[in-house]
Design an enzyme around this catalytic site. Structure first.
Site, PDB file in Angstrom:
ATOM      1  N   LYS A 127      -9.367  -9.850  -4.698  1.00  0.00           N
ATOM      2  CA  LYS A 127      -9.174  -9.669  -3.256  1.00  0.00           C
ATOM      3  C   LYS A 127     -10.395 -10.282  -2.573  1.00  0.00           C
ATOM      4  O   LYS A 127     -11.511  -9.767  -2.736  1.00  0.00           O
ATOM      5  CB  LYS A 127      -9.100  -8.182  -2.915  1.00  0.00           C
ATOM      6  CG  LYS A 127      -7.832  -7.462  -3.390  1.00  0.00           C
ATOM      7  CD  LYS A 127      -8.004  -5.963  -3.215  1.00  0.00           C
ATOM      8  CE  LYS A 127      -6.674  -5.211  -3.279  1.00  0.00           C
ATOM      9  NZ  LYS A 127      -6.890  -3.743  -3.329  1.00  0.00           N
ATOM     10  N   GLU A 185       3.218  -1.224   2.950  1.00  0.00           N
ATOM     11  CA  GLU A 185       3.377  -2.588   2.439  1.00  0.00           C
ATOM     12  C   GLU A 185       4.844  -3.001   2.365  1.00  0.00           C
ATOM     13  O   GLU A 185       5.190  -3.954   1.681  1.00  0.00           O
ATOM     14  CB  GLU A 185       2.698  -2.719   1.063  1.00  0.00           C
ATOM     15  CG  GLU A 185       1.192  -2.529   1.153  1.00  0.00           C
ATOM     16  CD  GLU A 185       0.452  -2.888  -0.119  1.00  0.00           C
ATOM     17  OE1 GLU A 185       1.095  -3.239  -1.127  1.00  0.00           O
ATOM     18  OE2 GLU A 185      -0.786  -2.811  -0.102  1.00  0.00           O
TER      19      GLU A 185
HETATM   20  P1  PGA Z   1      -5.533  -1.430  -0.133  1.00  0.00           P
HETATM   21  O1  PGA Z   1      -4.791  -1.212  -1.513  1.00  0.00           O
HETATM   22  O2  PGA Z   1      -5.341  -2.804   0.337  1.00  0.00           O
HETATM   23  O3  PGA Z   1      -4.964  -0.383   0.782  1.00  0.00           O
HETATM   24  O4  PGA Z   1      -6.992  -1.111  -0.410  1.00  0.00           O
HETATM   25  C1  PGA Z   1      -4.122  -2.200  -2.196  1.00  0.00           C
HETATM   26  C2  PGA Z   1      -4.285  -1.997  -3.687  1.00  0.00           C
HETATM   27  O5  PGA Z   1      -4.802  -0.953  -4.124  1.00  0.00           O
HETATM   28  O6  PGA Z   1      -3.941  -2.888  -4.472  1.00  0.00           O
HETATM   29 ZN    ZN Z   2      -5.035  -1.263  -6.275  1.00  0.00          ZN
END
Ligand code: PGA
Ligand code: ZN
Length: 438
Positions: A338, A206
């Protein structure tokens, strides 16, 4: 009424070089809405799954089957519907696949379509996405407080440290610009310290530094040192935020700290994290215990929920039923939103509403696999949820989202930045409220 005339999916590529799904929704009047599905690496077991083809081609990651879902059944079900009716469009998707995991159509197919419908509706109304979201949900828009990764770890950095995200938040900043400025100073200060100590291995998934630390505490110490080197007093303008992502190394009440080569049970994990809360200015902590550790999460929340934001990510997977249950049980006090965990916009917004209705925090979040899609900057602003998690402060799939907030600020005005408000109920908030009262 503006009818959906065409829906077309194409294969594009994400920030990890993996194929993903982009959807174009075209209206009868020629207006276009477009969105791309992101992809996680440390995923909850109860979140919507991406449909991938398997086999040897592209290491099994190809998304032809997901493209077929969009171009076939989803396009057939949505064609002719009014683009302004997001719930109707999402219901049509759910009528084809109402499994929580969306494993028939693929969560990558459903989320890209659902989000593209939202974009088309905004474009049709002649509004930027954030404004369309605010107008159609009734929330007051505001520029979110970011949490920004300085070091990566866990599944995003070859498990070089157990903890996944070492982040900072700048609740004491007066504007979004100030957040960007201070973050840049802390990010590069951290890089300098790590380089000088031989602790820097590169950049993680990231965009945060890929560290070579000997313990999780060394990461925390280095983060504090970086905040100081940037000229800040930790706990004043700048605070620490952690994503433990404990499901990645814990199961059935046993947690393996690979770096230190030891196992902790749930109570020992709580003790260790509680110790960190005593020692470091931590205002927010995500997935402190594993997704199967309900008793541990309830106990952690009972002990520390009045002083730190406790976010459920893998623990709640943007699922309204799981949030409702956690609220009843007293587990967590905030949820990560998400959209691809839920699979549609309507379900994500429903979860967001449920969280906010009970005074919970709600943090709109990216995934570790991202693209040039900037939808989440608009969702965080339009829902006025107060917080945004995007990853770190390098690499364009991250920076494009911070930069989009700066563009939105030009319209919305710098006064729309929420500042420290989202952390009002945490230790940082009470400390600062006291200071302002005195
Ligand atoms: P991921 O993790 O997008 O790789 O699932 C991001 C997070 O745990 O916030
Ligand atoms: Zn997370």
């Amino acid at each position: 009424m503006a009818a959906i005339e065409g829906i077309k999916a194409r294969r594009v590529w994400d920030s990890r070089g993996k194929p993903t799904v982009e959807v174009d929704v075209t209206l009868e009047n020629g207006v276009l809405g477009r969105a791309i599905a992101p992809a996680g690496a440390s995923r909850g077991t109860r979140e919507a799954v991406d449909l991938r083809d398997g086999g040897v081609m592209l290491r099994g990651q190809n998304v032809q089957s997901a493209l077929d879902s969009v171009n076939g059944p989803i396009a057939a079900a949505l064609t002719g519907l009014d683009v302004q009716d997001q719930s109707r469009a999402d219901e049509a998707i759910l009528a084809l696949d109402n499994s929580p995991l969306k494993d028939t159509l693929g969560g990558n197919a459903t989320v890209a379509t659902s989000l593209a419908v939202l974009h088309a509706a905004a474009a049709n109304a002649g509004r930027p996405l954030w404004q369309h979201v605010a107008e159609t949900t009734g929330f007051t828009p505001s520029l979110p407080l970011p949490e920004i990764q300085i070091f990566g770890g866990g599944a995003h950095a070859g498990r070089r440290v157990d903890i996944q995200d070492f982040m900072i938040m700048i609740p004491g900043a007066a504007s979004f610009d100030e957040v960007m400025e201070v973050t840049s100073e802390v990010y590069f200060a951290a890089g300098d310290i790590m380089k000088s100590k031989g602790k820097l291995a590169g950049v993680a998934d990231e965009g945060g530094w890929w560290p070579v630390f000997d313990s999780n505490e060394e990461a925390l110490e280095t983060l504090i040192e970086a905040i100081e080197k940037a000229g800040e007093k930790p706990g004043e303008r700048v605070v620490v935020s952690l994503d433990i992502a404990a499901s990645e190394f814990g199961k059935e009440g046993r947690y393996r700290l690979a770096l230190e080569d030891r196992y902790l049970d749930s109570a020992e994990m709580i003790e260790m994290l509680g110790g960190w809360l005593e020692t470091y200015p931590i205002a927010s902590i995500e997935d402190p215990l594993a997704e199967d550790d309900v008793a541990g999460t309830v106990e952690f929340t009972r002990r520390f929920g009045d002083r730190v934001q406790i976010i459920g990510d893998d623990y709640l997977v943007t699922n309204v039923d799981l949030v409702r249950k956690a609220q009843t049980q007293g587990a967590c006090n905030a949820v990560l939103i998400k959209v691809n965990q839920a699979g549609t916009i309507s379900e994500s917004f429903e979860t967001f509403r449920m969280a906010r209705a009970k005074g919970w925090g709600a943090i709109v979040s990216a995934r570790s696999g991202e693209t040039e899609d900037v939808s989440i900057s608009h969702l965080a602003t339009g829902l006025g949820g107060g917080q945004l998690k995007v990853g770190s402060f390098t690499r364009s799939e991250r920076m494009i989202k911070w930069n989009e907030c700066l563009r939105i600020q030009d319209t919305l005005g710098s006064g729309s930045f929420v500042g420290g408000k989202p952390l009002a109920n945490t230790w940082w908030g009470s400390k600062n409220n006291k200071e302002t009262a005195a």
